[in-house]
Design a protein around this motif. Structure first.
Motif, PDB file in Angstrom:
ATOM      1  N   TRP A  63       0.841  -1.204   0.000  1.00 52.59           N
ATOM      2  CA  TRP A  63       0.000   0.000   0.000  1.00 52.59           C
ATOM      3  C   TRP A  63       0.872   1.249   0.000  1.00 52.59           C
ATOM      4  CZ3 TRP A  63       0.184   3.670   3.908  1.00 52.59           C
ATOM      5  CH2 TRP A  63      -0.730   4.723   3.810  1.00 52.59           C
ATOM      6  N   LEU A  64       1.942   1.245   0.782  1.00 54.60           N
ATOM      7  CA  LEU A  64       2.829   2.405   0.873  1.00 54.60           C
ATOM      8  C   LEU A  64       3.462   2.716  -0.478  1.00 54.60           C
ATOM      9  CD1 LEU A  64       4.076   4.467   2.825  1.00 54.60           C
ATOM     10  CD2 LEU A  64       5.921   2.838   3.235  1.00 54.60           C
ATOM     11  N   ILE A  65       3.875   1.673  -1.196  1.00 57.28           N
ATOM     12  CA  ILE A  65       4.468   1.872  -2.525  1.00 57.28           C
ATOM     13  C   ILE A  65       3.433   2.454  -3.485  1.00 57.28           C
ATOM     14  CG2 ILE A  65       5.426   0.679  -4.529  1.00 57.28           C
ATOM     15  CD1 ILE A  65       6.741  -1.282  -2.562  1.00 57.28           C
ATOM     16  N   ASP A  66       2.231   1.879  -3.480  1.00 61.06           N
ATOM     17  CA  ASP A  66       1.169   2.366  -4.381  1.00 61.06           C
ATOM     18  C   ASP A  66       0.818   3.820  -4.076  1.00 61.06           C
ATOM     19  OD1 ASP A  66       1.061  -0.100  -5.560  1.00 61.06           O
ATOM     20  OD2 ASP A  66      -0.732  -0.778  -4.474  1.00 61.06           O
ATOM     21  N   THR A  67       0.685   4.140  -2.789  1.00 56.79           N
ATOM     22  CA  THR A  67       0.310   5.494  -2.384  1.00 56.79           C
ATOM     23  C   THR A  67       1.407   6.489  -2.715  1.00 56.79           C
ATOM     24  OG1 THR A  67      -0.990   4.544  -0.568  1.00 56.79           O
ATOM     25  CG2 THR A  67      -0.528   6.887  -0.449  1.00 56.79           C
ATOM     26  N   THR A  68       2.653   6.079  -2.498  1.00 60.08           N
ATOM     27  CA  THR A  68       3.782   6.955  -2.801  1.00 60.08           C
ATOM     28  C   THR A  68       3.885   7.200  -4.299  1.00 60.08           C
ATOM     29  OG1 THR A  68       4.964   6.044  -0.898  1.00 60.08           O
ATOM     30  CG2 THR A  68       6.265   7.287  -2.491  1.00 60.08           C
ATOM     31  N   CYS A  72       3.713  10.805  -6.129  1.00 61.34           N
ATOM     32  CA  CYS A  72       4.761  11.294  -7.022  1.00 61.34           C
ATOM     33  C   CYS A  72       4.188  11.672  -8.385  1.00 61.34           C
ATOM     34  CB  CYS A  72       5.855  10.243  -7.189  1.00 61.34           C
ATOM     35  SG  CYS A  72       6.835   9.960  -5.699  1.00 61.34           S
ATOM     36  N   GLN A  73       3.253  10.868  -8.888  1.00 59.09           N
ATOM     37  CA  GLN A  73       2.620  11.166 -10.169  1.00 59.09           C
ATOM     38  C   GLN A  73       1.834  12.483 -10.095  1.00 59.09           C
ATOM     39  OE1 GLN A  73       0.320   7.611 -10.628  1.00 59.09           O
ATOM     40  NE2 GLN A  73       1.934   6.496 -11.719  1.00 59.09           N
ATOM     41  N   ASP A  74       1.023  12.618  -9.030  1.00 60.92           N
ATOM     42  CA  ASP A  74       0.226  13.835  -8.867  1.00 60.92           C
ATOM     43  C   ASP A  74       1.119  15.064  -8.710  1.00 60.92           C
ATOM     44  OD1 ASP A  74      -2.065  12.368  -9.080  1.00 60.92           O
ATOM     45  OD2 ASP A  74      -2.491  12.320  -6.929  1.00 60.92           O
ATOM     46  N   ARG A  75       2.175  14.910  -7.897  1.00 67.67           N
ATOM     47  CA  ARG A  75       3.067  16.042  -7.651  1.00 67.67           C
ATOM     48  C   ARG A  75       3.811  16.451  -8.920  1.00 67.67           C
ATOM     49  NH1 ARG A  75       2.918  20.359  -4.755  1.00 67.67           N
ATOM     50  NH2 ARG A  75       4.988  21.225  -4.315  1.00 67.67           N
ATOM     51  N   ALA A  76       4.282  15.467  -9.667  1.00 68.54           N
ATOM     52  CA  ALA A  76       4.986  15.756 -10.915  1.00 68.54           C
ATOM     53  C   ALA A  76       4.065  16.453 -11.919  1.00 68.54           C
ATOM     54  CB  ALA A  76       5.537  14.471 -11.520  1.00 68.54           C
ATOM     55  N   LEU A  77       2.817  16.000 -11.982  1.00 71.12           N
ATOM     56  CA  LEU A  77       1.855  16.621 -12.888  1.00 71.12           C
ATOM     57  C   LEU A  77       1.557  18.063 -12.471  1.00 71.12           C
ATOM     58  CD1 LEU A  77       0.055  16.191 -15.353  1.00 71.12           C
ATOM     59  CD2 LEU A  77      -1.731  15.338 -13.820  1.00 71.12           C
ATOM     60  N   TYR A  78       1.434  18.270 -11.154  1.00 64.63           N
ATOM     61  CA  TYR A  78       1.166  19.628 -10.634  1.00 64.63           C
ATOM     62  C   TYR A  78       2.324  20.571 -10.994  1.00 64.63           C
ATOM     63  CZ  TYR A  78       0.434  23.388  -7.247  1.00 64.63           C
ATOM     64  OH  TYR A  78       0.266  24.613  -6.650  1.00 64.63           O
ATOM     65  N   SER A 115       6.465   6.144 -12.961  1.00 60.43           N
ATOM     66  CA  SER A 115       5.948   4.875 -12.457  1.00 60.43           C
ATOM     67  C   SER A 115       7.046   4.135 -11.723  1.00 60.43           C
ATOM     68  CB  SER A 115       5.422   4.018 -13.610  1.00 60.43           C
ATOM     69  OG  SER A 115       5.068   2.727 -13.161  1.00 60.43           O
ATOM     70  N   PHE A 116       6.667   3.368 -10.716  1.00 58.44           N
ATOM     71  CA  PHE A 116       7.619   2.526  -9.987  1.00 58.44           C
ATOM     72  C   PHE A 116       7.753   1.155 -10.643  1.00 58.44           C
ATOM     73  CE2 PHE A 116       6.970   4.741  -5.615  1.00 58.44           C
ATOM     74  CZ  PHE A 116       7.460   5.916  -6.161  1.00 58.44           C
ATOM     75  N   GLU A 117       6.993   0.917 -11.712  1.00 55.69           N
ATOM     76  CA  GLU A 117       7.043  -0.368 -12.399  1.00 55.69           C
ATOM     77  C   GLU A 117       8.410  -0.555 -13.044  1.00 55.69           C
ATOM     78  OE1 GLU A 117       6.520  -3.885 -13.716  1.00 55.69           O
ATOM     79  OE2 GLU A 117       4.769  -2.976 -12.761  1.00 55.69           O
ATOM     80  N   GLU A 118       9.066  -1.700 -12.753  1.00 57.72           N
ATOM     81  CA  GLU A 118      10.411  -1.933 -13.262  1.00 57.72           C
ATOM     82  C   GLU A 118      10.403  -2.536 -14.666  1.00 57.72           C
ATOM     83  OE1 GLU A 118      12.522  -4.293 -10.475  1.00 57.72           O
ATOM     84  OE2 GLU A 118      12.463  -2.803  -8.882  1.00 57.72           O
ATOM     85  N   SER A 119       9.409  -3.364 -14.968  1.00 58.59           N
ATOM     86  CA  SER A 119       9.384  -4.046 -16.260  1.00 58.59           C
ATOM     87  C   SER A 119       9.039  -3.076 -17.384  1.00 58.59           C
ATOM     88  CB  SER A 119       8.361  -5.178 -16.243  1.00 58.59           C
ATOM     89  OG  SER A 119       8.202  -5.733 -17.529  1.00 58.59           O
ATOM     90  N   ILE A 120       9.744  -3.194 -18.517  1.00 58.94           N
ATOM     91  CA  ILE A 120       9.429  -2.374 -19.683  1.00 58.94           C
ATOM     92  C   ILE A 120       8.891  -3.232 -20.820  1.00 58.94           C
ATOM     93  CG2 ILE A 120      11.131  -0.589 -19.131  1.00 58.94           C
ATOM     94  CD1 ILE A 120      12.972  -1.916 -21.242  1.00 58.94           C
ATOM     95  N   GLY A 121       8.589  -4.506 -20.527  1.00 59.24           N
ATOM     96  CA  GLY A 121       8.070  -5.402 -21.553  1.00 59.24           C
ATOM     97  C   GLY A 121       9.168  -6.241 -22.185  1.00 59.24           C
ATOM     98  N   THR A 122       8.795  -7.034 -23.175  1.00 60.28           N
ATOM     99  CA  THR A 122       9.741  -7.901 -23.882  1.00 60.28           C
ATOM    100  C   THR A 122      10.115  -7.262 -25.213  1.00 60.28           C
ATOM    101  OG1 THR A 122       8.707  -9.850 -22.885  1.00 60.28           O
ATOM    102  CG2 THR A 122      10.128 -10.218 -24.788  1.00 60.28           C
ATOM    103  N   ARG A 123      11.401  -7.171 -25.491  1.00 59.15           N
ATOM    104  CA  ARG A 123      11.889  -6.515 -26.704  1.00 59.15           C
ATOM    105  C   ARG A 123      12.027  -7.522 -27.847  1.00 59.15           C
ATOM    106  NH1 ARG A 123      17.014  -3.937 -23.813  1.00 59.15           N
ATOM    107  NH2 ARG A 123      16.953  -6.083 -23.015  1.00 59.15           N
TER     108      ARG A 123
END
Length: 390
Positions: A63-68, A72-78, A115-123
């Motif tokens: 939950w902490l990761i998702d909320t953070t 970060c997304q909202d703050r960056a957009l602002y 995004s905190f997502e590490e995967s960028i997909g399969t090349r």
């Protein structure tokens, strides 16, 4: 709950449990209430005055990761929007047409991409070796125990996908699902079987008959010690395990299944390789409360199928279930997509749809038919029969 404040707090708690399968602590609930623009100050005050923390440790890391990440997304957009305003206007706040607007789209795009997502997909090229290994090993599929089904489906159920057997009443849907479950267990796979139509013990009895190769009458006459000894030998040979979980008909949805999966992992370290749901049409939707003027059966059942398919993708294992034919498909000698009951959205959502065909002619020779009606990964229309001992 009678008050709006208590209803709001309860919804925050339930949503958290549905998503993270753990009880939120006091701090989590306060932050969730504070972050929700629809929550009034009175709800927060009511919570602070009435909520008693259970003092137990709550695993809040996910939950902490998702909320953070969201913060970060909202703050960056602002910040990006503030920068865009600066570019668009001069120091007095007046529009300045002489300044270039070119950087604004890139600023907003960069902010939205955080995004905190590490995967960028399969090349395509750099991951070519990994791709070829998957093609050659067939690791995207989990083959059936019945080789005939593998032949007509091109390899069996896909991992993370939704496979559906379609048939009329008394045709053999649960019989097929129990056979599939038995085969997977004996091949060393862990199977989780959700039943909403039959009691747990009846499903287990059918599967016992399969793996012991006895009739129901023979099973009931079997000596208890012989039964236990035989099961012990089969367990050592199979190395797979089966868990059957019963729910009331039309009483559960994918969220309940998700909770059971996480609970089994936490309590007994059981992780299924295959999930069986018996059956699709008597599940609820977690997004649609029920039929109404704005929601018909087609939309409701399609929503159920989408949610259950999403569950398979989330846990990386195939989900196998069943659905009913309409009246015209009952005991038909051939089946088509037009024979699906309740919702054509089932065919639109599933990865593999197999019709179960039972007729007087097939009954006379102790056989049952399977026809591939929809398949994302191979040809459709394939038909084969197999022997059956009911």
């Amino acid at each position: 709950f009678e008050s709006n404040e208590e209803q709001t707090i309860f919804k925050v708690i339930v949503d958290y449990i549905d998503k993270y399968n753990t009880m939120p602590n006091r701090d989590v609930i306060l932050i969730e209430l504070d972050n929700n623009p629809k929550v009034s100050e009175s709800s927060v005050d009511h919570f602070q005055s009435t909520f008693i923390d259970n003092k137990k440790d709550s695993n809040t890391l996910e939950w902490l990761i998702d909320t953070t990440e969201l913060f970060c997304q909202d703050r960056a957009l602002y910040i990006a929007m503030q920068g865009a305003v600066t570019i668009f206007t001069d120091s007095q706040g007046e529009e300045n047409p002489s300044l270039s607007r070119t950087p604004i789209p890139e600023m907003l795009s960069d902010a939205l991409a955080i995004s905190f997502e590490e995967s960028i997909g399969t090349r395509l090229f750099d991951d070519a070796e990994e791709s070829m290994d998957r093609y050659l090993t067939g690791q995207d599929f989990m083959p059936f125990g019945l080789e005939t089904l593998n032949v007509i489906t091109g390899g069996g159920p896909i991992l993370g996908g939704l496979t559906i057997f379609m048939g009329g009443p008394k045709v053999g849907k649960t019989l097929t699902l129990c056979t599939v479950a038995s085969d997977y267990v004996m091949s060393g796979k862990n199977v989780l079987y959700f039943t909403m139509e039959m009691p747990e013990h009846q499903i287990l009895q059918r599967i016992d008959c399969n793996i012991l190769d006895v009739s129901k009458a023979e099973l009931l006459k079997m000596d208890k010690q012989k039964y236990l000894t035989t099961k012990d030998k089969l367990q050592k040979k199979a190395r797979g395990e089966l868990v059957v979980k019963e729910y009331p008909s039309a009483g559960v949805h994918a969220g309940n299944f998700r909770f059971a999966l996480k609970e089994l992992d936490q309590k007994v370290k059981f992780k299924p390789d295959v999930i069986i749901v018996d059956y699709l049409n008597i599940c609820k939707s977690s997004r649609i409360s029920g039929l109404s003027d704005n929601v018909n059966t087609n939309s409701l059942v399609k929503s159920v199928a989408e949610e259950i398919r999403g569950l398979g993708g989330e846990f990386g294992c195939p989900i196998i279930t069943a659905t009913q034919t309409n009246r015209g498909g009952y005991k038909a000698t051939d089946l088509a997509l037009t024979d699906i009951a309740d919702s054509f959205g089932i065919a639109m959502t599933c990865d593999l749809l197999i019709g179960i065909i039972r007729s007087d002619e097939l009954d006379d020779i102790d056989q049952i038919g399977f026809k591939v009606l929809a398949n994302r990964h191979a040809e459709e229309g394939e038909f084969r029969t197999v022997g059956i001992d009911r």
